[in-house]
Design a protein around this motif. Structure first.
Motif, PDB file in Angstrom:
ATOM      1  N   PHE A 115      -3.820   8.136   5.096  1.00  0.00           N
ATOM      2  CA  PHE A 115      -4.469   6.991   4.467  1.00  0.00           C
ATOM      3  C   PHE A 115      -3.435   6.008   3.948  1.00  0.00           C
ATOM      4  CE2 PHE A 115      -7.171  10.689   3.806  1.00  0.00           C
ATOM      5  CZ  PHE A 115      -8.431  10.236   4.150  1.00  0.00           C
ATOM      6  N   LEU A 116      -3.860   4.747   3.799  1.00  0.00           N
ATOM      7  CA  LEU A 116      -3.163   3.789   2.956  1.00  0.00           C
ATOM      8  C   LEU A 116      -3.986   3.641   1.687  1.00  0.00           C
ATOM      9  CD1 LEU A 116      -1.822   0.876   5.198  1.00  0.00           C
ATOM     10  CD2 LEU A 116      -0.504   2.556   3.912  1.00  0.00           C
ATOM     11  N   VAL A 117      -3.319   3.676   0.564  1.00  0.00           N
ATOM     12  CA  VAL A 117      -3.988   3.522  -0.722  1.00  0.00           C
ATOM     13  C   VAL A 117      -3.551   2.195  -1.332  1.00  0.00           C
ATOM     14  CG1 VAL A 117      -4.174   4.418  -3.074  1.00  0.00           C
ATOM     15  CG2 VAL A 117      -4.195   5.990  -1.127  1.00  0.00           C
ATOM     16  N   ALA A 118      -4.510   1.336  -1.616  1.00  0.00           N
ATOM     17  CA  ALA A 118      -4.222   0.024  -2.207  1.00  0.00           C
ATOM     18  C   ALA A 118      -5.420  -0.416  -3.032  1.00  0.00           C
ATOM     19  CB  ALA A 118      -3.932  -1.006  -1.117  1.00  0.00           C
ATOM     20  N   ASP A 119      -5.144  -1.053  -4.147  1.00  0.00           N
ATOM     21  CA  ASP A 119      -6.200  -1.589  -5.023  1.00  0.00           C
ATOM     22  C   ASP A 119      -7.193  -0.507  -5.423  1.00  0.00           C
ATOM     23  OD1 ASP A 119      -5.071  -4.169  -4.772  1.00  0.00           O
ATOM     24  OD2 ASP A 119      -6.167  -4.475  -2.885  1.00  0.00           O
ATOM     25  N   GLY A 120      -6.682   0.709  -5.619  1.00  0.00           N
ATOM     26  CA  GLY A 120      -7.542   1.793  -6.082  1.00  0.00           C
ATOM     27  C   GLY A 120      -8.468   2.356  -5.035  1.00  0.00           C
ATOM     28  N   ARG A 121      -8.259   1.997  -3.759  1.00  0.00           N
ATOM     29  CA  ARG A 121      -9.129   2.479  -2.687  1.00  0.00           C
ATOM     30  C   ARG A 121      -8.304   3.165  -1.604  1.00  0.00           C
ATOM     31  NH1 ARG A 121     -12.097  -2.018   0.062  1.00  0.00           N
ATOM     32  NH2 ARG A 121     -12.948  -0.237   1.204  1.00  0.00           N
ATOM     33  N   ALA A 122      -8.955   4.090  -0.900  1.00  0.00           N
ATOM     34  CA  ALA A 122      -8.321   4.786   0.215  1.00  0.00           C
ATOM     35  C   ALA A 122      -8.807   4.179   1.522  1.00  0.00           C
ATOM     36  CB  ALA A 122      -8.675   6.272   0.168  1.00  0.00           C
ATOM     37  N   HIS A 123      -7.857   3.862   2.411  1.00  0.00           N
ATOM     38  CA  HIS A 123      -8.178   3.273   3.709  1.00  0.00           C
ATOM     39  C   HIS A 123      -7.705   4.231   4.801  1.00  0.00           C
ATOM     40  CE1 HIS A 123      -8.906  -0.731   1.830  1.00  0.00           C
ATOM     41  NE2 HIS A 123      -8.018  -0.275   0.966  1.00  0.00           N
ATOM     42  N   GLY A 173       0.825  -1.202   0.000  1.00  0.00           N
ATOM     43  CA  GLY A 173       0.000   0.000   0.000  1.00  0.00           C
ATOM     44  C   GLY A 173       0.860   1.252   0.000  1.00  0.00           C
ATOM     45  N   ARG A 174       0.327   2.323  -0.535  1.00  0.00           N
ATOM     46  CA  ARG A 174       1.000   3.625  -0.515  1.00  0.00           C
ATOM     47  C   ARG A 174       0.465   4.456   0.647  1.00  0.00           C
ATOM     48  NH1 ARG A 174       0.188   6.391  -6.228  1.00  0.00           N
ATOM     49  NH2 ARG A 174       1.254   8.074  -5.112  1.00  0.00           N
ATOM     50  N   HIS A 175       1.358   5.175   1.308  1.00  0.00           N
ATOM     51  CA  HIS A 175       0.963   6.060   2.408  1.00  0.00           C
ATOM     52  C   HIS A 175       0.742   7.450   1.830  1.00  0.00           C
ATOM     53  CE1 HIS A 175       1.364   7.183   6.855  1.00  0.00           C
ATOM     54  NE2 HIS A 175       1.055   8.290   6.219  1.00  0.00           N
ATOM     55  N   VAL A 176      -0.521   7.869   1.827  1.00  0.00           N
ATOM     56  CA  VAL A 176      -0.886   9.168   1.248  1.00  0.00           C
ATOM     57  C   VAL A 176      -1.608   9.999   2.294  1.00  0.00           C
ATOM     58  CG1 VAL A 176      -2.196  10.356  -0.557  1.00  0.00           C
ATOM     59  CG2 VAL A 176      -1.034   8.201  -1.076  1.00  0.00           C
ATOM     60  N   PRO A 182       2.050  11.516  -6.592  1.00  0.00           N
ATOM     61  CA  PRO A 182       2.007  11.227  -8.033  1.00  0.00           C
ATOM     62  C   PRO A 182       1.147  10.013  -8.361  1.00  0.00           C
ATOM     63  CG  PRO A 182       4.044  10.395  -7.089  1.00  0.00           C
ATOM     64  CD  PRO A 182       3.335  11.123  -5.978  1.00  0.00           C
ATOM     65  N   GLY A 183       0.603  10.028  -9.570  1.00  0.00           N
ATOM     66  CA  GLY A 183      -0.031   8.836 -10.120  1.00  0.00           C
ATOM     67  C   GLY A 183      -1.378   8.469  -9.544  1.00  0.00           C
ATOM     68  N   LEU A 184      -2.049   9.405  -8.856  1.00  0.00           N
ATOM     69  CA  LEU A 184      -3.378   9.100  -8.317  1.00  0.00           C
ATOM     70  C   LEU A 184      -4.443   9.418  -9.362  1.00  0.00           C
ATOM     71  CD1 LEU A 184      -3.214  10.545  -4.683  1.00  0.00           C
ATOM     72  CD2 LEU A 184      -2.825   8.187  -5.427  1.00  0.00           C
TER      73      LEU A 184
END
Length: 279
Positions: free
Chosen positions: A261-269, A191-194, A230-232
Motif C-alpha cells: 500500500f501507499l499511505v497518505a493523508d491518513g488513508r491506505a491506497h 506517501g509512505r510505502h507500507v 511506526p506511527g500508524l
C-alpha cells in the motif's frame, strides 16, 4: 505428508528452507548451475541435482528441467523460494501436473495478481483513463502493469509530457517484462510505502501478520524495511489489515504473501500483491 522437498532456488532462501526441513525431518534436494556447484545451498541439502549451464535462463528459470530434477531425485514437493519462478503460474501448474505438491499459492491466484490493472479491478479500483487526464489530476504516475522494481514507471507533472512518458514506459516495460501494458494512476506526494504480511490456509482462514514500512528506497528499490511500521494510527492499521484480507480472499489465496500500500493523508491506497514468500 511431504517426505522430500526440492527448492527451486539457491542462496540464502534455499538454506533457510533446508534448515526448516531438517527440523521437520524432511529430506531436501538442491538444484544448481555449473557456476554454483560448490555453493552453500548445495552442501547443506541431502541431494544436489546439476542443471547444466551457467546463466539463470539456462538453469534456474528452466521450469521443465526443474520438474525433471524433482522427479529424478524422488521429491514429492517443490518450494520456489522467491525470485526466479516463484510468481510463474505456468511453473506452478507444471509442478502440479507432474503429481508434485506446489508449496505456494494456487496458479490462478498468481495469475490474477500478476497484472496490477487486474489486481486493482479485483479490489474495485479503476486506473485513470490516459486520454482523460486533466491538469487537475496532476501529478500522475505511469506504471507498468507487469513486473516491478521501478521499471516502466514515469512521474508526470506536465500534461504535455504524458504522451512521451506513456511511450517510454511501454518500451521499458516490454523490454524488462515482455509486456508493454501500462496504466495511469494519481501520484501521491510524500506517501509512505507500507506492506501487510498475510498467510492463508486451504480452509479459508486468513491471518494478517503485521505491517512493514518500506518507504526508504533508492530508484524504487527498498533499502530498509521496519516492522512494525511506526506511527500508524490504530484505525489506519485496521484499515490496512481489512484491505489486505480482502485482497487475499479475492483470489482464494493460499500460503504466504504480501499486500502493498501507499499511505497518505491518513488513508491506505492499494498498490499490488506479491504472490510469494517476501524477500
Amino acid at each position: 505428508m511431504i517426505s522430500t522437498l526440492l527448492v527451486a532456488n539457491r542462496g540464502e532462501i534455499a538454506c533457510r528452507i533446508f534448515r526448516t526441513c531438517a527440523d521437520l525431518g524432511i529430506r531436501t534436494v538442491a538444484i544448481h548451475s555449473d557456476a554454483d556447484e560448490g555453493a552453500l545451498h548445495t552442501r547443506v541439502a541431502d541431494t544436489a541435482v546439476r542443471l547444466p549451464g551457467a546463466a539463470p535462463a539456462e538453469t534456474y528459470l528452466r521450469g521443465d528441467l526443474i520438474v525433471k530434477a524433482a522427479l529424478a531425485a524422488g521429491a514429492d514437493a517443490v518450494h520456489p523460494g522467491y525470485g526466479f519462478l516463484s510468481e510463474n503460474a505456468d511453473f506452478a501448474r507444471a509442478v502440479q501436473d507432474a503429481g508434485l505438491v506446489w508449496i505456494g499459492p494456487p496458479p490462478q491466484a498468481i495469475e490474477a495478481m500478476a497484472s496490477k490493472t487486474r489486481a486493482k479491478e479485483l479490489m474495485g479500483l479503476a486506473p485513470l483513463d490516459a486520454h482523460d487526464v486533466s491538469p487537475a489530476d496532476l501529478p500522475v504516475l505511469v506504471k507498468a502493469a507487469a513486473g516491478g522494481g521501478g521499471r516502466g514507471m514515469r512521474v508526470v507533472r506536465d500534461l504535455a509530457a504524458l504522451p512521451g512518458a506513456l511511450e517510454d514506459a511501454r518500451a521499458e516495460a516490454a523490454s524488462a517484462f515482455g509486456d508493454g501494458e501500462v496504466f495511469v494512476e494519481p501520484y501521491l506526494e510524500n506517501g509512505r510505502h507500507v506492506e501487510v504480511q498475510v498467510l492463508a490456509d486451504t480452509h479459508g482462514t486468513v491471518w494478517t501478520l503485521g505491517t512493514r514500512d518500506c518507504s526508504l528506497q533508492r530508484r524504487h528499490q527498498k533499502v530498509i524495511e521496519e516492522a512494525p511500521a511506526p506511527g500508524l494510527a490504530p484505525a489506519l492499521t485496521e484499515q490496512l489489515y481489512a484491505l489486505a484480507e480482502r485482497a487475499t480472499r479475492a483470489v482464494s489465496y493460499e500460503g504466504a504473501g504480501t499486500v502493498e500500500f501507499l499511505v497518505a493523508d491518513g488513508r491506505a491506497h492499494f498498490l499490488e500483491m506479491n504472490t510469494r514468500l517476501q524477500v
